[in-house]
Design an enzyme around this catalytic site. Structure first.
Site, mmCIF file in Angstrom:
data_model
loop_
_atom_site.group_PDB
_atom_site.id
_atom_site.type_symbol
_atom_site.label_atom_id
_atom_site.label_comp_id
_atom_site.label_asym_id
_atom_site.label_seq_id
_atom_site.Cartn_x
_atom_site.Cartn_y
_atom_site.Cartn_z
ATOM 1 N N GLY A 186 0.947 -1.254 -0.014
ATOM 2 C CA GLY A 186 0.064 0.061 -0.033
ATOM 3 C C GLY A 186 0.923 1.239 -0.190
ATOM 4 C CG HIS A 245 6.934 -5.822 4.868
ATOM 5 N ND1 HIS A 245 5.801 -6.162 4.616
ATOM 6 C CD2 HIS A 245 7.015 -5.504 6.239
ATOM 7 C CE1 HIS A 245 4.751 -5.990 5.871
ATOM 8 N NE2 HIS A 245 6.037 -5.863 6.850
HETATM 9 C C1 BG6 Z 1 5.704 -4.620 10.273
HETATM 10 C C2 BG6 Z 1 6.720 -5.389 10.997
HETATM 11 O O1 BG6 Z 1 5.186 -5.587 9.391
HETATM 12 O O2 BG6 Z 1 6.419 -3.610 9.687
HETATM 13 C C3 BG6 Z 1 7.429 -4.565 11.917
HETATM 14 O O3 BG6 Z 1 6.068 -6.448 11.892
HETATM 15 C C4 BG6 Z 1 7.971 -3.253 11.435
HETATM 16 O O4 BG6 Z 1 8.399 -5.121 12.619
HETATM 17 C C5 BG6 Z 1 6.933 -2.368 10.356
HETATM 18 O O5 BG6 Z 1 8.663 -2.450 12.193
HETATM 19 C C6 BG6 Z 1 7.564 -1.467 9.670
HETATM 20 O O6 BG6 Z 1 6.452 -0.713 8.713
HETATM 21 P P1 BG6 Z 1 6.777 0.609 8.332
HETATM 22 O O7 BG6 Z 1 5.590 0.805 7.432
HETATM 23 O O8 BG6 Z 1 6.901 1.485 9.418
HETATM 24 O O9 BG6 Z 1 8.068 0.504 7.460
#
Ligand code: BG6
Length: 479
Positions: A186, A245
């Site tokens: 997203g 991710h």
């Molecule tokens: C989450 C993880 O999926 O993504 C976390 O479980 C991490 O450990 C987070 O901190 C990071 O998301 P963003 O959007 O802040 O980069």
């Protein structure tokens, strides 16, 4: 767009994910007019016995940066709370009653009824909650509509447990009803990847093994597992970040052009990338664990869980044979950043002898401050004929001043309401992703591969930089 009554049910309503992400995302959608108060009702469900107002009070501080605006009060009035357990018919019967009352009071005689169940829950309860929804809470309107569920990782811990979870859910819901969220899909610049690659003539002929030397996909955080040690220790950085991710990003960077923009066409191509992946070699993996990680009382003293990993993934196909995809993720590092770095090969027959200044490199920064920039060699301005490395820079903050970039969850929840599965993970995609990592994860779980300690606030273990160099990455200025 479909009309009719919309019920959004947040399961696990009093938990952290719901408070910090789900409700604020719903509020933003409401504020922008995507959720109409004459159609929508939001239900919170959890075990804690609290009142509607108690739940509203818990959420309030996370909306509109804690400001008490009219919009906040109106939004909160749309929320009702039902308490019950996750495995008994009693609570879900009450929930169904509350949803049905809302449907009757709104419009059910005129329109369809739509029921969206958002799981802000630990995955251990997914199977029983799915059974409860299926038995007690499905949309029953004769006039159409739907029931959908939104679930979030971790989907299991390895291939076998993930497949088990998928079958349990799959027996109750069809694939078009299941939305597996990966919130990185997203993010604005992740969504931009396909446009960038397939709407620009410039990139089409360059995007392959003939021109690209290596690709890095990097996630760094400058804080540790604060407060989440217990959860994190069970999973580790590979399951938490890389297997989902970063791998999703890799698919979008590496996939062939889909037949069309249709979600199924796009997801078909992503699966092919995953299926073409070669097994990960132990010598192309560096794991790390930051010093102090085990001081967290919820983390066992002998934990072997990596909080950092760098590894090389290789795709065995015509486009990418021989090109290392370097995946790097770590907690408690020196900066917070997520970016994709596409490094091009050296210029053959370089008459300017400028190679030392660096290669062409195309960088897509997802966060913070979304940007894309291309490192180029140019003539140093002035009388001398010398060269310098410079950048073509598209920084979103400057270029799109005043444009608010939506939060990932906001965008993805809107997709679930609209029925667009493009930015969600399909079952076969999930399976292929686990196939890639399961052998390595089992070796780590068995203590056969160990993380190297690193200092919090550092770049991670030095061995990771060596791996990067061995994979062909040439350090450029400013990295
Ligand atoms: C989450 C993880 O999926 O993504 C976390 O479980 C991490 O450990 C987070 O901190 C990071 O998301 P963003 O959007 O802040 O980069």
């Amino acid at each position: 767009p479909e009309t009719g009554c919309l019920s959004i049910i947040v399961l696990g309503a009093s938990g952290d994910l719901a408070k910090k992400k789900t409700f604020p995302a719903l509020f933003n959608l409401y504020r922008q007019g995507f959720l109409q108060s004459n159609e929508v009702h939001i239900f919170g469900y959890a075990r804690t016995k609290i009142s509607d107002d108690d739940l509203r009070g818990r959420i309030r501080g996370y909306l509109s940066q804690g400001k008490e605006t009219d919009e906040v009060s109106e939004f909160l009035q749309l929320i009702k709370y039902v308490s019950g357990s996750y495995d008994s018919g009693e609570g879900f019967t009450l929930l169904d009653k509350a949803i049905s009352e809302h449907e009757i009071s709104k419009n059910s005689t005129e329109g369809s009824s739509r029921r969206l169940f958002y799981f802000a829950l630990p995955p251990s309860v997914y199977p029983s909650v799915c059974r409860m929804i299926k038995s007690y809470c499905m949309n029953k309107s004769d006039l159409g509509g739907w029931t959908r569920i939104v679930v979030e990782k971790p989907f299991g811990k390895d291939l076998a447990s993930s497949e088990q979870l998928s079958s349990q859910i799959g027996e109750l819901f069809d694939e078009p009803q299941i939305y597996r969220i990966d919130h990185y899909l997203g993010k604005e610049l992740v969504q931009n990847l396909l446009v960038l690659r397939f709407a620009n003539r410039l990139f089409l002929p360059l995007w392959n093994r003939d021109n690209i030397d290596n690709i890095q996909i990097v996630f760094r955080e400058d804080f540790g597992t604060e407060g989440r040690g217990g959860y994190f220790d069970e999973y580790g950085i590979i399951r938490d970040i890389i297997q989902n991710h970063l791998l999703q990003i890799l698919c979008l960077v590496a996939m062939e052009k889909p037949v069309s923009q249709k979600p199924e066409h796009i997801r078909d191509e992503k699966v092919k990338v995953l299926q073409s992946m070669l097994p990960i070699k132990d010598e192309e993996v560096v794991l790390g664990q930051y010093e102090g990680y085990k001081d967290d009382p919820t983390v066992p003293n002998n934990s072997n869980t990596p909080t950092f990993a760098t590894m090389v993934l290789r795709i065995h196909n015509e486009r990418w044979e021989g090109v290392p995809f370097i995946m790097k993720a770590g907690k408690a590092l020196n900066s917070r950043k997520a970016e994709i770095r596409v490094q091009f090969k050296d210029v053959p027959g370089d008459i300017f002898r400028c190679q030392k200044q660096g290669r062409n490199e195309f960088v897509i920064r997802l966060q913070p401050s979304e940007a894309m920039y291309m490192k180029l060699t140019v003539k140093q301005p002035g009388l001398e004929m010398s060269t310098v490395q410079s950048e073509l820079d598209l920084s979103y903050r400057q270029r799109y001043q005043g444009v608010v970039i939506p939060e990932a969850y906001e965008r993805l929840i809107l997709d679930t309401i609209r029925g667009d599965q493009q930015h969600f993970v399909r079952r076969d995609e999930l399976k292929a992703a686990w196939e890639i990592f399961t052998p390595l994860l089992h070796r780590i779980d068995n203590g056969e591969v160990k993380p190297i300690p690193y200092k919090p606030g550092s770049r991670g273990p030095a061995e990771a930089d060596e791996l990067l160099q061995n994979a062909g990455y040439v350090q450029t200025h400013g990295y």
